[in-house]
Enzyme design. Structure first.
Site, short mmCIF file in Angstrom:
data_model
loop_
_atom_site.label_atom_id
_atom_site.label_comp_id
_atom_site.label_asym_id
_atom_site.label_seq_id
_atom_site.Cartn_x
_atom_site.Cartn_y
_atom_site.Cartn_z
N LYS A 59 -30.53 -80.56 -67.19
CA LYS A 59 -29.82 -81.68 -67.44
C LYS A 59 -29.18 -81.93 -68.82
CE LYS A 59 -32.13 -84.57 -64.01
NZ LYS A 59 -33.03 -85.85 -63.30
N ALA A 104 -37.11 -89.66 -66.73
CA ALA A 104 -36.98 -90.52 -65.63
C ALA A 104 -37.09 -91.87 -66.61
CB ALA A 104 -37.62 -90.54 -64.51
#
Ligand code: NDP
Length: 258
Positions: free
Chosen positions: A47, A110
């Site tokens: 990511k 997250a």
């Protein structure tokens, strides 16, 4: 769930899972570029490392510093972060976060995505609660320094008691993943009826936190709806079609056996 959306909307597309070792990521992106893919998702550990391989970033992906969804716009590959946007879409179905007080547990990927998206949506005040102070500080710096939010950080060393004016409680940690009995260090007696309690953990969808919250009359939001909504956004980015979330939810729940 993505292919269920494609089928439902008559889109001639495929969504293919590929495992790419870190040392092959640059070649993989070059290949996807060359073959004309409309976009792709990325999971850990790609990511962050994908960012230099792209042509630009969406607003929140730039602030978050992580990309989970790449979209071809013209001849450019643009990195977006749909994790936080998926959460926001689920949340705004039940409340407008503008001006609200949010307690957020966790400061990992997250939690960071959720926090940045909520900040951009105008949350009034954040209380960040994290076990590792340094990681908490990094998120605090982003919210206060970059996004000019009201935010404070609490070092999480024992059961946390929610301030009475808390509107939204979010578990952004991995506590509860694969364990419906795992307990978040939270004094659940401080949960109040009417508060919104959300969990990013999607497996199992009903975590112990959400069970406790339901028992106390709170409104709950599970990680499955966040996961579905990040998929909804991906399909919309790649195809221009806003897919039916219910179709995707059904396919995902079916695949997970829940
Ligand atoms: P990270 O490893 O980046 O972050 C994990 C966070 O959890 C850190 O803040 C960590 O604290 C905290 N944590 C973990 N264990 C404990 C513990 N025992 N006590 C206190 N804090 C703890 O993971 P991610 O942020 O990538 O993922 C977190 C969860 O979110 C996972 O369950 C993942 O599946 C889920 N997720 C859900 C999505 C959805 O669409 N629903 C999308 C993306 C992720 P510390 O900083 O102290 O280490």
């Amino acid at each position: 769930m993505v292919e269920a959306a494609f089928q439902h909307h008559g889109i001639n597309g495929r969504y293919i899972n590929m495992e790419v070792p870190p040392e092959n990521l640059a070649d993989a992106v070059k290949g996807l570029r060359a073959t004309g893919f409309r976009g792709f998702n990325l999971s850990m550990p790609h990511k962050v490392s994908v960012i230099p391989l792209l042509d630009g970033l969406g607003e929140s992906a730039a602030v978050i510093g992580a990309v989970n969804c790449v979209v071809r716009r013209g001849d450019k590959l643009i990195g977006e972060n749909t994790d936080g946007k998926g959460f926001l879409r689920s949340l705004t179905d039940i409340t407008d976060p503008k001006g609200k007080t949010v307690v957020l547990f966790g400061a990992g990927g997250a939690a960071r995505a959720v926090a940045v998206e909520l900040a951009l949506a105008g949350v009034g005040r954040f209380i960040l609660v994290n076990r590792t102070l340094e990681r908490g500080r990094q998120l605090l710096d982003t919210l206060v320094g970059k996004l000019k939010c009201h935010a404070e950080l609490v070092h999480w060393t024992s059961d946390f008691s929610l301030p009475a004016d808390t509107d939204i409680v979010i578990n952004g940690t991995s506590i509860g993943l694969y364990d419906a009995q795992a307990r978040l260090p939270l004094n659940v007696d401080t949960l109040q009826a009417g508060q919104i309690v959300a969990d990013v953990v999607f497996n199992p969808p009903v975590t112990r936190l959400l069970q406790d919250a339901t028992a106390r009359g709170c409104k709950t939001l599970d990680g499955l709806s966040m996961l579905v909504n990040q998929g909804v956004l991906g399909v919309q980015y790649w195809t221009g079609v806003l897919p039916d979330a219910a179709v995707m939810h059904k396919a995902l729940a079916g695949a997970m056996g829940c």
